[in-house]
Scaffold this motif. Structure first.
Motif, PDB file in Angstrom:
ATOM      1  N   ASN A 104      24.097 -10.110 -15.082  1.00 52.88           N
ATOM      2  CA  ASN A 104      24.291  -9.971 -13.643  1.00 52.88           C
ATOM      3  C   ASN A 104      23.283 -10.894 -13.001  1.00 52.88           C
ATOM      4  OD1 ASN A 104      24.691  -9.377 -11.039  1.00 52.88           O
ATOM      5  ND2 ASN A 104      23.920  -7.280 -11.124  1.00 52.88           N
ATOM      6  N   ARG A 105      23.688 -12.135 -12.855  1.00 52.31           N
ATOM      7  CA  ARG A 105      22.715 -13.135 -12.445  1.00 52.31           C
ATOM      8  C   ARG A 105      22.431 -13.114 -10.962  1.00 52.31           C
ATOM      9  NH1 ARG A 105      23.030 -17.666 -16.884  1.00 52.31           N
ATOM     10  NH2 ARG A 105      23.715 -16.282 -18.478  1.00 52.31           N
ATOM     11  N   ASP A 106      23.349 -12.447 -10.212  1.00 51.69           N
ATOM     12  CA  ASP A 106      23.266 -12.525  -8.749  1.00 51.69           C
ATOM     13  C   ASP A 106      22.872 -13.956  -8.374  1.00 51.69           C
ATOM     14  OD1 ASP A 106      23.419 -11.724  -6.154  1.00 51.69           O
ATOM     15  OD2 ASP A 106      21.362 -11.013  -6.049  1.00 51.69           O
ATOM     16  N   THR A 109      35.531 -18.689  -2.215  1.00 52.40           N
ATOM     17  CA  THR A 109      35.936 -18.565  -3.615  1.00 52.40           C
ATOM     18  C   THR A 109      34.754 -18.361  -4.542  1.00 52.40           C
ATOM     19  OG1 THR A 109      37.690 -20.108  -3.043  1.00 52.40           O
ATOM     20  CG2 THR A 109      37.359 -19.685  -5.376  1.00 52.40           C
ATOM     21  N   VAL A 110      33.633 -18.946  -4.201  1.00 52.50           N
ATOM     22  CA  VAL A 110      32.491 -18.950  -5.126  1.00 52.50           C
ATOM     23  C   VAL A 110      32.021 -17.523  -5.455  1.00 52.50           C
ATOM     24  CG1 VAL A 110      30.686 -19.232  -3.367  1.00 52.50           C
ATOM     25  CG2 VAL A 110      30.306 -20.099  -5.648  1.00 52.50           C
ATOM     26  N   LYS A 111      32.129 -16.613  -4.498  1.00 52.86           N
ATOM     27  CA  LYS A 111      31.675 -15.231  -4.746  1.00 52.86           C
ATOM     28  C   LYS A 111      32.509 -14.576  -5.841  1.00 52.86           C
ATOM     29  CE  LYS A 111      28.497 -13.993  -1.617  1.00 52.86           C
ATOM     30  NZ  LYS A 111      27.725 -13.102  -0.915  1.00 52.86           N
ATOM     31  N   SER A 112      33.848 -14.699  -5.756  1.00 48.95           N
ATOM     32  CA  SER A 112      34.672 -14.067  -6.790  1.00 48.95           C
ATOM     33  C   SER A 112      34.557 -14.839  -8.108  1.00 48.95           C
ATOM     34  CB  SER A 112      36.128 -13.897  -6.352  1.00 48.95           C
ATOM     35  OG  SER A 112      36.704 -15.095  -5.922  1.00 48.95           O
ATOM     36  N   MET A 113      34.318 -16.151  -8.017  1.00 45.99           N
ATOM     37  CA  MET A 113      34.121 -16.956  -9.232  1.00 45.99           C
ATOM     38  C   MET A 113      32.892 -16.450  -9.997  1.00 45.99           C
ATOM     39  SD  MET A 113      35.613 -19.721 -10.643  1.00 45.99           S
ATOM     40  CE  MET A 113      36.165 -21.028  -9.548  1.00 45.99           C
ATOM     41  N   LEU A 114      31.801 -16.208  -9.297  1.00 47.29           N
ATOM     42  CA  LEU A 114      30.568 -15.749  -9.961  1.00 47.29           C
ATOM     43  C   LEU A 114      30.719 -14.331 -10.505  1.00 47.29           C
ATOM     44  CD1 LEU A 114      27.814 -17.133  -7.583  1.00 47.29           C
ATOM     45  CD2 LEU A 114      28.363 -17.946  -9.867  1.00 47.29           C
ATOM     46  N   TYR A 126      40.522 -15.501 -16.296  1.00 48.10           N
ATOM     47  CA  TYR A 126      40.140 -14.885 -15.013  1.00 48.10           C
ATOM     48  C   TYR A 126      40.460 -15.691 -13.735  1.00 48.10           C
ATOM     49  CZ  TYR A 126      37.626 -11.210 -17.524  1.00 48.10           C
ATOM     50  OH  TYR A 126      37.302 -10.148 -18.319  1.00 48.10           O
ATOM     51  N   TYR A 127      40.993 -16.899 -13.874  1.00 44.49           N
ATOM     52  CA  TYR A 127      41.231 -17.718 -12.664  1.00 44.49           C
ATOM     53  C   TYR A 127      42.159 -16.995 -11.687  1.00 44.49           C
ATOM     54  CZ  TYR A 127      41.690 -22.151 -10.040  1.00 44.49           C
ATOM     55  OH  TYR A 127      41.643 -23.128  -9.075  1.00 44.49           O
ATOM     56  N   LYS A 128      43.159 -16.315 -12.230  1.00 45.35           N
ATOM     57  CA  LYS A 128      44.098 -15.558 -11.397  1.00 45.35           C
ATOM     58  C   LYS A 128      43.336 -14.529 -10.548  1.00 45.35           C
ATOM     59  CE  LYS A 128      48.436 -12.978 -11.952  1.00 45.35           C
ATOM     60  NZ  LYS A 128      48.221 -11.587 -11.563  1.00 45.35           N
ATOM     61  N   ASN A 129      42.448 -13.759 -11.201  1.00 46.38           N
ATOM     62  CA  ASN A 129      41.655 -12.743 -10.473  1.00 46.38           C
ATOM     63  C   ASN A 129      40.772 -13.392  -9.413  1.00 46.38           C
ATOM     64  OD1 ASN A 129      42.057 -11.969 -13.422  1.00 46.38           O
ATOM     65  ND2 ASN A 129      41.609  -9.984 -12.519  1.00 46.38           N
ATOM     66  N   VAL A 130      40.141 -14.501  -9.808  1.00 45.83           N
ATOM     67  CA  VAL A 130      39.242 -15.210  -8.883  1.00 45.83           C
ATOM     68  C   VAL A 130      40.004 -15.580  -7.610  1.00 45.83           C
ATOM     69  CG1 VAL A 130      37.945 -17.353  -8.515  1.00 45.83           C
ATOM     70  CG2 VAL A 130      37.697 -16.122 -10.676  1.00 45.83           C
ATOM     71  N   ILE A 140      31.189 -11.431 -15.779  1.00 47.60           N
ATOM     72  CA  ILE A 140      31.955 -10.564 -16.691  1.00 47.60           C
ATOM     73  C   ILE A 140      32.266 -11.318 -17.992  1.00 47.60           C
ATOM     74  CG2 ILE A 140      34.202  -9.430 -17.032  1.00 47.60           C
ATOM     75  CD1 ILE A 140      34.157  -8.817 -13.967  1.00 47.60           C
ATOM     76  N   PHE A 141      32.721 -12.566 -17.840  1.00 49.85           N
ATOM     77  CA  PHE A 141      33.116 -13.360 -19.014  1.00 49.85           C
ATOM     78  C   PHE A 141      31.910 -13.696 -19.889  1.00 49.85           C
ATOM     79  CE2 PHE A 141      34.366 -17.465 -21.036  1.00 49.85           C
ATOM     80  CZ  PHE A 141      35.491 -17.019 -21.720  1.00 49.85           C
TER      81      PHE A 141
END
Length: 206
Positions: free
Chosen positions: A36-38, A15-20, A67-71, A25-26
């Motif tokens: 883009n902190r990578d 999950t952490v990858k899509s969260m970041l 964005y939680y839905k997208n994450v 974006i936010f």
């Protein structure tokens, strides 16, 4: 036969990858600065949204609302989680997902999204328990024999109360040393640890 509890985020799905991805974006939307902190390598604890972006609770929940839905929809599965859980289920164990995933987020039906993810990967389960922040109490009340989890604090709490756990290694817990906690790097190792545990239990029950 065991009642096996399994955490979802960063244990079954990454999950952490899509969260970041969505946090970047936010952050760009609210600050106007390209972001883009990578920052995957910078995560040192589970309050990483606060630490990396400096968000307060209000901002964090504004992010979740948007964005939680997208994450959740974009999480990828950790390698071999499906095959290992299928195998554990075929061997007669019951599978109980126990997660702190949030339930009260606007326009995000966490239960439906989570069920869909599990179904898409053919991951079998006997119960899906969302928004469980106190996993120790849940495991005690439901007779869970073993919890697979990426939170060191939770594994430590279970160990102190005589409940077996397996800690999935992540960026957030990799530098913690605790000889009493069984640590794994992938789902193949989880299966091996459960096999070891069953052998010990069988010897003790003879």
């Amino acid at each position: 036969v065991m009642k096996i509890g399994i955490d979802i985020d960063d244990t079954t799905f990454l999950t952490v990858k899509s969260m970041l991805k969505y946090a970047d974006i936010f952050e760009e939307e609210i600050s106007g600065e390209p972001t883009n902190r990578d920052s995957f390598g910078l995560i040192k604890n589970r309050y990483y949204l606060k630490a990396l972006y400096g968000w307060d609770e209000k901002t964090k929940f504004a992010f979740f609302d948007k964005y939680y839905k997208n994450v959740l929809e974009e999480c990828t599965m950790l390698s071999n989680a499906d095959k290992t859980i299928q195998k554990l289920k075929e061997e007669g164990n019951t599978i109980h997902f126990i997660t702190a995933r949030l339930m009260n987020i606007k326009d995000c039906d966490t239960e439906t999204i989570t069920k869909k993810s599990l179904d898409n990967f053919n991951i079998p389960y006997d119960s899906l328990n969302l928004h469980i922040s106190d996993k120790l109490t849940f495991c005690k009340e439901h007779g869970i024999d073993l919890l697979i989890e990426d939170s060191y604090e939770t594994c430590r709490e279970l160990a102190d109360n005589g409940i077996k756990s397996i800690l999935m290694t992540t960026k957030m817990n990799s530098d913690i040393e605790d000889k009493e906690i069984v640590r794994v790097n992938n789902w193949d190792e989880i299966y091996e640890e459960i096999e070891k545990y069953k052998k010990i239990e069988n010897l003790e029950n003879v």
